[in-house]
Every structure is written in structure tokens, then in C-alpha cells.
Design a protein around this motif. Sequence first.
Motif, PDB file in Angstrom:
ATOM      1  N   ASP A 278       6.595   4.663  13.881  1.00  0.00           N
ATOM      2  CA  ASP A 278       6.586   4.267  12.643  1.00  0.00           C
ATOM      3  C   ASP A 278       5.146   5.013  12.474  1.00  0.00           C
ATOM      4  O   ASP A 278       4.359   4.598  13.003  1.00  0.00           O
ATOM      5  CB  ASP A 278       6.748   3.260  12.974  1.00  0.00           C
ATOM      6  N   VAL A 279       5.106   5.487  11.303  1.00  0.00           N
ATOM      7  CA  VAL A 279       4.347   5.823  10.746  1.00  0.00           C
ATOM      8  C   VAL A 279       4.317   4.753   9.410  1.00  0.00           C
ATOM      9  O   VAL A 279       5.149   4.725   8.293  1.00  0.00           O
ATOM     10  CB  VAL A 279       4.190   7.380   9.990  1.00  0.00           C
ATOM     11  N   ASN A 280       3.234   3.962   9.214  1.00  0.00           N
ATOM     12  CA  ASN A 280       2.868   3.420   8.171  1.00  0.00           C
ATOM     13  C   ASN A 280       1.673   3.395   7.363  1.00  0.00           C
ATOM     14  O   ASN A 280       0.333   3.426   7.647  1.00  0.00           O
ATOM     15  CB  ASN A 280       2.596   1.340   8.678  1.00  0.00           C
ATOM     16  N   ILE A 281       2.374   3.775   5.692  1.00  0.00           N
ATOM     17  CA  ILE A 281       1.341   3.903   5.099  1.00  0.00           C
ATOM     18  C   ILE A 281       0.928   2.834   4.487  1.00  0.00           C
ATOM     19  O   ILE A 281       1.720   2.083   3.151  1.00  0.00           O
ATOM     20  CB  ILE A 281       1.553   5.092   4.001  1.00  0.00           C
ATOM     21  N   PRO A 282       0.044   2.048   4.101  1.00  0.00           N
ATOM     22  CA  PRO A 282      -0.885   1.016   3.173  1.00  0.00           C
ATOM     23  C   PRO A 282      -0.739   1.740   2.145  1.00  0.00           C
ATOM     24  O   PRO A 282      -1.921   1.966   1.083  1.00  0.00           O
ATOM     25  CB  PRO A 282      -2.093   0.404   4.335  1.00  0.00           C
ATOM     26  N   GLY A 283       0.429   2.034   0.919  1.00  0.00           N
ATOM     27  CA  GLY A 283       0.478   1.901  -0.102  1.00  0.00           C
ATOM     28  C   GLY A 283      -0.496   1.333  -1.448  1.00  0.00           C
ATOM     29  O   GLY A 283      -1.104   1.493  -2.050  1.00  0.00           O
ATOM     30  N   ASP A 284       0.353  -0.156  -0.656  1.00  0.00           N
ATOM     31  CA  ASP A 284      -0.574  -0.883  -2.132  1.00  0.00           C
ATOM     32  C   ASP A 284      -2.398  -1.227  -1.682  1.00  0.00           C
ATOM     33  O   ASP A 284      -2.965  -1.784  -2.930  1.00  0.00           O
ATOM     34  CB  ASP A 284       0.405  -2.203  -1.430  1.00  0.00           C
ATOM     35  N   GLU A 285      -2.611  -1.097  -0.240  1.00  0.00           N
ATOM     36  CA  GLU A 285      -3.594  -1.507  -0.027  1.00  0.00           C
ATOM     37  C   GLU A 285      -4.869   0.066  -0.370  1.00  0.00           C
ATOM     38  O   GLU A 285      -5.495  -0.201  -0.932  1.00  0.00           O
ATOM     39  CB  GLU A 285      -4.176  -1.345   1.627  1.00  0.00           C
ATOM     40  N   LEU A 286      -4.347   0.785  -0.713  1.00  0.00           N
ATOM     41  CA  LEU A 286      -4.397   2.261  -0.826  1.00  0.00           C
ATOM     42  C   LEU A 286      -4.547   2.210  -2.695  1.00  0.00           C
ATOM     43  O   LEU A 286      -6.014   2.606  -3.522  1.00  0.00           O
ATOM     44  CB  LEU A 286      -3.870   3.399  -0.491  1.00  0.00           C
ATOM     45  N   LEU A 287      -3.559   1.903  -3.156  1.00  0.00           N
ATOM     46  CA  LEU A 287      -3.302   1.349  -4.315  1.00  0.00           C
ATOM     47  C   LEU A 287      -5.007   0.589  -5.166  1.00  0.00           C
ATOM     48  O   LEU A 287      -5.359   0.823  -6.510  1.00  0.00           O
ATOM     49  CB  LEU A 287      -1.999   0.578  -4.934  1.00  0.00           C
ATOM     50  N   GLU A 288      -5.173  -0.241  -4.241  1.00  0.00           N
ATOM     51  CA  GLU A 288      -5.797  -1.646  -4.309  1.00  0.00           C
ATOM     52  C   GLU A 288      -7.385  -0.647  -4.302  1.00  0.00           C
ATOM     53  O   GLU A 288      -8.407  -1.354  -5.130  1.00  0.00           O
ATOM     54  CB  GLU A 288      -5.617  -2.631  -3.537  1.00  0.00           C
ATOM     55  N   ALA A 289      -7.967  -0.652  -3.389  1.00  0.00           N
ATOM     56  CA  ALA A 289      -9.090   0.056  -3.166  1.00  0.00           C
ATOM     57  C   ALA A 289      -9.211   1.282  -4.434  1.00  0.00           C
ATOM     58  O   ALA A 289     -10.270   1.708  -4.932  1.00  0.00           O
ATOM     59  CB  ALA A 289      -8.966   1.034  -1.658  1.00  0.00           C
ATOM     60  N   GLN A 290      -8.217   2.303  -4.620  1.00  0.00           N
ATOM     61  CA  GLN A 290      -8.117   2.958  -5.988  1.00  0.00           C
ATOM     62  C   GLN A 290      -9.001   2.189  -7.509  1.00  0.00           C
ATOM     63  O   GLN A 290      -9.533   2.538  -7.777  1.00  0.00           O
ATOM     64  CB  GLN A 290      -6.673   3.753  -6.369  1.00  0.00           C
ATOM     65  N   SER A 291      -7.691   0.805  -7.485  1.00  0.00           N
ATOM     66  CA  SER A 291      -8.195   0.930  -8.784  1.00  0.00           C
ATOM     67  C   SER A 291      -9.529  -0.464  -8.418  1.00  0.00           C
ATOM     68  O   SER A 291     -10.477  -0.391  -9.750  1.00  0.00           O
ATOM     69  CB  SER A 291      -7.023  -0.775  -8.657  1.00  0.00           C
ATOM     70  N   MET A 292      -9.798  -0.341  -7.452  1.00  0.00           N
ATOM     71  CA  MET A 292     -10.784  -1.483  -7.159  1.00  0.00           C
ATOM     72  C   MET A 292     -12.370  -0.491  -6.867  1.00  0.00           C
ATOM     73  O   MET A 292     -13.220  -0.293  -7.349  1.00  0.00           O
ATOM     74  CB  MET A 292     -11.959  -1.932  -5.791  1.00  0.00           C
TER      75      MET A 292
END
Length: 98
Positions: free
Chosen positions: A4-18
Amino acid sequence: MAQDVNIPGDELLEAQSMLGFVHDFIDIGHNTFDFDAAFGPELSRGAAQNFENKWNDGKQQLQKQVESVKDAIGSILDAFTKTDQDAAQNLDEGQGGQ
């Protein structure tokens, strides 16, 4: 074999926001910090002011780098979103043909 390929989209969005937050608040402005109150007049005129001058030299470069990382995260998210949409479209088209 397939994993499985798991892209941590929520975490990436949070990092971008921070990173946006960091970018916006790197330069709080010299007038918002009272060196005399924090360090005493003797230190603020010497070492603290020297630090502030050096910090001024580097913060523009840091802002550019933070913006670049933020943009790169956005590009990654866009690429994976497009890939996901394309894969879903191909699956839908494949099911319709059967």
C-alpha cells in the motif's frame, strides 16, 4: 508483492499550513520586542543588538526557503491528488467497458 502507498495528505496539509505561519511570523518587527526590558540597557545595546542585526541579514533568506518548502509540499499534494483522480477515472472507464 504489492504494498500500500500511504500519502499522509492531512499531515502534509498541516505542515504546509504551519510553514505559512512560520513564514508570516519570522519577522515580528524590531518595534514589537523591547530589548531594554528583556535584557537590560547594557546588553541590548551590545550583544542583543548585534544578534538583531545578524538576524535581519538572514531572515529574508529563511523566508524564501520556508516559502520554497511550502510550495514543494503544495506541488506534492497536487501531484498525488491528480494521480488519485486519474486512477479513479481509469478504473471508472474500465468498469464501463465491461
